[in-house]
Write a protein that holds these residues in place. Structure first.
Motif, mmCIF file in Angstrom:
data_model
loop_
_atom_site.group_PDB
_atom_site.id
_atom_site.type_symbol
_atom_site.label_atom_id
_atom_site.label_comp_id
_atom_site.label_asym_id
_atom_site.label_seq_id
_atom_site.Cartn_x
_atom_site.Cartn_y
_atom_site.Cartn_z
ATOM 1 N N HIS A 16 0.837 -1.199 0.000
ATOM 2 C CA HIS A 16 0.000 0.000 0.000
ATOM 3 C C HIS A 16 0.873 1.251 0.000
ATOM 4 O O HIS A 16 0.585 2.220 -0.711
ATOM 5 N N SER A 20 0.769 3.895 -3.044
ATOM 6 C CA SER A 20 0.486 5.308 -2.799
ATOM 7 C C SER A 20 1.564 6.197 -3.399
ATOM 8 O O SER A 20 1.258 7.229 -4.015
ATOM 9 N N LEU A 23 1.143 6.099 -7.174
ATOM 10 C CA LEU A 23 -0.040 6.879 -7.540
ATOM 11 C C LEU A 23 0.287 8.371 -7.589
ATOM 12 O O LEU A 23 -0.073 9.074 -8.537
ATOM 13 N N ALA A 29 -2.957 3.174 -10.945
ATOM 14 C CA ALA A 29 -3.282 2.278 -9.833
ATOM 15 C C ALA A 29 -3.339 0.840 -10.349
ATOM 16 O O ALA A 29 -3.677 0.588 -11.511
ATOM 17 N N LEU A 64 -8.183 -0.659 -6.993
ATOM 18 C CA LEU A 64 -7.889 0.221 -5.864
ATOM 19 C C LEU A 64 -8.178 1.690 -6.162
ATOM 20 O O LEU A 64 -8.483 2.456 -5.244
ATOM 21 N N GLY A 65 -8.075 2.085 -7.413
ATOM 22 C CA GLY A 65 -8.322 3.483 -7.761
ATOM 23 C C GLY A 65 -7.437 4.430 -6.968
ATOM 24 O O GLY A 65 -6.315 4.102 -6.617
ATOM 25 N N ARG A 66 -7.962 5.601 -6.656
ATOM 26 C CA ARG A 66 -7.186 6.607 -5.911
ATOM 27 C C ARG A 66 -7.276 6.433 -4.397
ATOM 28 O O ARG A 66 -6.507 7.032 -3.670
ATOM 29 N N ALA A 67 -8.222 5.652 -3.927
ATOM 30 C CA ALA A 67 -8.461 5.581 -2.481
ATOM 31 C C ALA A 67 -8.359 4.168 -1.928
ATOM 32 O O ALA A 67 -9.000 3.836 -0.933
ATOM 33 N N GLY A 68 -7.542 3.327 -2.540
ATOM 34 C CA GLY A 68 -7.382 1.957 -2.057
ATOM 35 C C GLY A 68 -6.801 1.917 -0.655
ATOM 36 O O GLY A 68 -6.055 2.808 -0.249
ATOM 37 N N THR A 69 -7.161 0.876 0.092
ATOM 38 C CA THR A 69 -6.715 0.752 1.483
ATOM 39 C C THR A 69 -5.876 -0.503 1.684
ATOM 40 O O THR A 69 -5.924 -1.441 0.874
ATOM 41 N N GLN A 72 -8.217 -3.465 1.795
ATOM 42 C CA GLN A 72 -8.628 -4.002 0.495
ATOM 43 C C GLN A 72 -7.572 -4.950 -0.064
ATOM 44 O O GLN A 72 -7.897 -6.012 -0.574
#
Length: 106
Positions: A16, A20, A23, A29, A64-69, A72
């Protein structure tokens, strides 16, 4: 299985962080998560009794796009791991890896 899930969670945290950073630098992503499992050596598992080693990979979509955690990524990785794992079987895992791939521009 529980120990492997713990380590998949640790790897998810590291991936992650890298996702990030990527990104922010490249506006892209990942779309897939892969889990790689190696087993072998001695023990109760069938491939161990034959003195063999086995390596397997499982992959699944993970948008995950822009806000993946982290959660996830870890959840998808555990799902891949459980697809590989035989019910009630001895694991004998000697290597465990995880990757994010299929990067797409956002």
């Amino acid at each position: 299985a529980q120990e492997c899930e713990h380590w998949l969670g640790e790897l998810a945290g590291e991936l992650h962080r890298r996702y990030s950073d990527d990104l922010a630098r490249h506006a892209r992503a990942p779309t897939k998560v892969s889990v790689h499992v190696g087993v072998g050596g001695t023990g109760p598992a069938p491939w161990a009794a034959a003195g063999g080693h086995m390596h397997a990979s499982r992959q699944m979509s993970c948008e995950l796009g822009r806000a993946g955690t982290v959660e996830q990524i870890a959840k998808a990785a555990c799902a891949c791991f459980h697809r590989w794992m035989a019910p009630g079987g001895a694991l004998g895992v000697t290597t465990l890896g995880m990757a994010l791939s299929g990067f797409q521009p956002l």
